[in-house]
Design a protein around this motif. Structure first.
Motif, PDB file in Angstrom:
ATOM      1  N   SER A   1       0.972  -1.293  -0.057  1.00 23.58           N
ATOM      2  CA  SER A   1      -0.251   0.317  -0.166  1.00 23.58           C
ATOM      3  C   SER A   1       1.288   1.173  -0.541  1.00 23.58           C
ATOM      4  N   GLY A   2       0.336   2.308  -0.488  1.00 19.77           N
ATOM      5  CA  GLY A   2       1.307   3.417  -0.188  1.00 19.77           C
ATOM      6  C   GLY A   2       1.019   4.588  -1.675  1.00 19.77           C
ATOM      7  N   GLY A   3       1.202   3.699  -2.962  1.00 16.95           N
ATOM      8  CA  GLY A   3       1.361   3.914  -3.898  1.00 16.95           C
ATOM      9  C   GLY A   3      -0.044   5.579  -4.259  1.00 16.95           C
ATOM     10  N   GLY A   4       0.777   5.947  -5.259  1.00 20.49           N
ATOM     11  CA  GLY A   4       0.252   6.982  -5.933  1.00 20.49           C
ATOM     12  C   GLY A   4       0.887   7.944  -6.392  1.00 20.49           C
ATOM     13  N   LEU A   5      -0.307   9.006  -6.768  1.00 17.89           N
ATOM     14  CA  LEU A   5       0.709  10.271  -7.830  1.00 17.89           C
ATOM     15  C   LEU A   5       0.772  11.188  -6.724  1.00 17.89           C
ATOM     16  N   VAL A   6       1.963  11.437  -7.164  1.00 18.80           N
ATOM     17  CA  VAL A   6       2.990  12.733  -6.217  1.00 18.80           C
ATOM     18  C   VAL A   6       3.739  13.540  -7.026  1.00 18.80           C
ATOM     19  N   GLN A   7       3.939  15.097  -6.516  1.00 27.28           N
ATOM     20  CA  GLN A   7       4.282  16.195  -7.535  1.00 27.28           C
ATOM     21  C   GLN A   7       5.727  16.043  -7.523  1.00 27.28           C
ATOM     22  N   ALA A   8       6.618  16.194  -8.330  1.00 25.77           N
ATOM     23  CA  ALA A   8       8.572  16.065  -7.851  1.00 25.77           C
ATOM     24  C   ALA A   8       8.206  16.856  -6.433  1.00 25.77           C
ATOM     25  N   GLY A   9       9.290  16.495  -5.728  1.00 24.70           N
ATOM     26  CA  GLY A   9       9.145  17.018  -4.099  1.00 24.70           C
ATOM     27  C   GLY A   9       8.809  16.531  -3.407  1.00 24.70           C
ATOM     28  N   GLY A  10       7.606  15.790  -3.764  1.00 19.17           N
ATOM     29  CA  GLY A  10       6.846  14.709  -3.320  1.00 19.17           C
ATOM     30  C   GLY A  10       7.882  14.121  -2.242  1.00 19.17           C
ATOM     31  N   SER A  11       6.692  13.444  -1.020  1.00 18.39           N
ATOM     32  CA  SER A  11       6.982  12.678  -0.109  1.00 18.39           C
ATOM     33  C   SER A  11       5.991  11.142  -0.115  1.00 18.39           C
ATOM     34  N   LEU A  12       5.939  10.447  -0.264  1.00 17.75           N
ATOM     35  CA  LEU A  12       5.266   8.906  -0.597  1.00 17.75           C
ATOM     36  C   LEU A  12       5.773   7.324   0.822  1.00 17.75           C
TER      37      LEU A  12
ATOM     38  N   MET B   1       9.866   7.581   0.923  1.00 18.39           N
ATOM     39  CA  MET B   1      10.412   7.979  -0.442  1.00 18.39           C
ATOM     40  C   MET B   1      10.352   9.663  -0.012  1.00 18.39           C
ATOM     41  N   ASN B   2      11.708   9.821  -0.079  1.00 18.23           N
ATOM     42  CA  ASN B   2      11.265  11.888  -0.030  1.00 18.23           C
ATOM     43  C   ASN B   2      12.281  12.301  -1.163  1.00 18.23           C
ATOM     44  N   SER B   3      11.827  13.878  -1.530  1.00 19.16           N
ATOM     45  CA  SER B   3      11.756  14.506  -2.305  1.00 19.16           C
ATOM     46  C   SER B   3      12.278  13.741  -3.422  1.00 19.16           C
ATOM     47  N   LEU B   4      11.468  13.280  -4.067  1.00 22.77           N
ATOM     48  CA  LEU B   4      11.180  12.239  -5.665  1.00 22.77           C
ATOM     49  C   LEU B   4      11.081  13.180  -6.709  1.00 22.77           C
TER      50      LEU B   4
ATOM     51  N   ASP C   1      11.641   8.490 -10.737  1.00 23.31           N
ATOM     52  CA  ASP C   1      11.119   7.932  -9.816  1.00 23.31           C
ATOM     53  C   ASP C   1      10.291   6.546 -10.245  1.00 23.31           C
ATOM     54  N   THR C   2       9.536   7.531 -11.246  1.00 26.81           N
ATOM     55  CA  THR C   2       8.312   6.353 -11.812  1.00 26.81           C
ATOM     56  C   THR C   2       8.299   5.369 -11.954  1.00 26.81           C
ATOM     57  N   ALA C   3       7.313   4.338 -11.061  1.00 28.19           N
ATOM     58  CA  ALA C   3       7.608   2.863 -11.454  1.00 28.19           C
ATOM     59  C   ALA C   3       6.355   2.415 -11.250  1.00 28.19           C
ATOM     60  N   VAL C   4       6.202   1.110 -11.329  1.00 35.05           N
ATOM     61  CA  VAL C   4       5.258   0.182  -9.735  1.00 35.05           C
ATOM     62  C   VAL C   4       6.517   0.120  -9.264  1.00 35.05           C
ATOM     63  N   TYR C   5       6.515  -0.084  -8.211  1.00 32.69           N
ATOM     64  CA  TYR C   5       7.200  -0.350  -6.712  1.00 32.69           C
ATOM     65  C   TYR C   5       7.145  -2.214  -6.390  1.00 32.69           C
TER      66      TYR C   5
ATOM     67  N   GLY D   1       2.710  -5.129  -6.244  1.00 27.44           N
ATOM     68  CA  GLY D   1       2.864  -4.075  -7.137  1.00 27.44           C
ATOM     69  C   GLY D   1       2.220  -2.689  -6.453  1.00 27.44           C
ATOM     70  N   THR D   2       2.939  -2.013  -6.613  1.00 30.50           N
ATOM     71  CA  THR D   2       2.227  -0.468  -6.210  1.00 30.50           C
ATOM     72  C   THR D   2       2.706   0.552  -7.120  1.00 30.50           C
ATOM     73  N   LEU D   3       2.023   1.354  -8.409  1.00 28.14           N
ATOM     74  CA  LEU D   3       2.196   1.793  -8.479  1.00 28.14           C
ATOM     75  C   LEU D   3       2.518   3.771  -8.069  1.00 28.14           C
TER      76      LEU D   3
END
Length: 120
Positions: free
Chosen positions: A7-18, A82-85, A89-93, A113-115
């Protein structure tokens, strides 16, 4: 049978965290190494970060200083902060664990897998 639920994947802007989480359950006797891999479109799957049952960690050079892997052995769970994305870094994890089943068979299990998508 062993299940890994991510869990925890998603869409984030550059510089963000997940923060990704992966919880393992089922016929697990012991877990040695846990890790996170990723696969971007058109690329091979690569190891992003790994952690041993003693807490030793290793990272791919591209994420050093930005990502942190940790684990909770009592919960059979591994995390990836994951910080400073960056867009790259876009991928399936995928999470992965290696260990032994209740029946002492070698265990090499993968999550579904989580995108993670990082927009510029």
């Amino acid at each position: 049978q062993v299940q890994l639920v991510e869990s925890g994947g998603g869409l984030v802007q550059a510089g963000g965290s997940l923060r990704l989480s992966c919880a393992a359950s089922g016929s697990i006797r012991s877990i040695n190494d846990m890790g996170w891999y990723r696969q971007a479109p058109g690329k091979e799957r690569e190891l992003v970060a790994g952690i041993t049952n003693g807490g030793g960690t290793n990272y791919v050079d591209s994420v050093k200083g930005r990502f942190t892997i940790s684990r909770d052995n009592a919960k059979n769970t591994v995390y990836l902060q994951m910080n400073s994305l960056k867009p790259e870094d876009t991928a399936v994890y995928y999470c992965n664990l290696k260990g032994r089943t209740y029946y002492f068979q070698p265990l090499n299990a993968w999550g579904q897998g989580t995108l993670v998508t990082v927009s510029s």
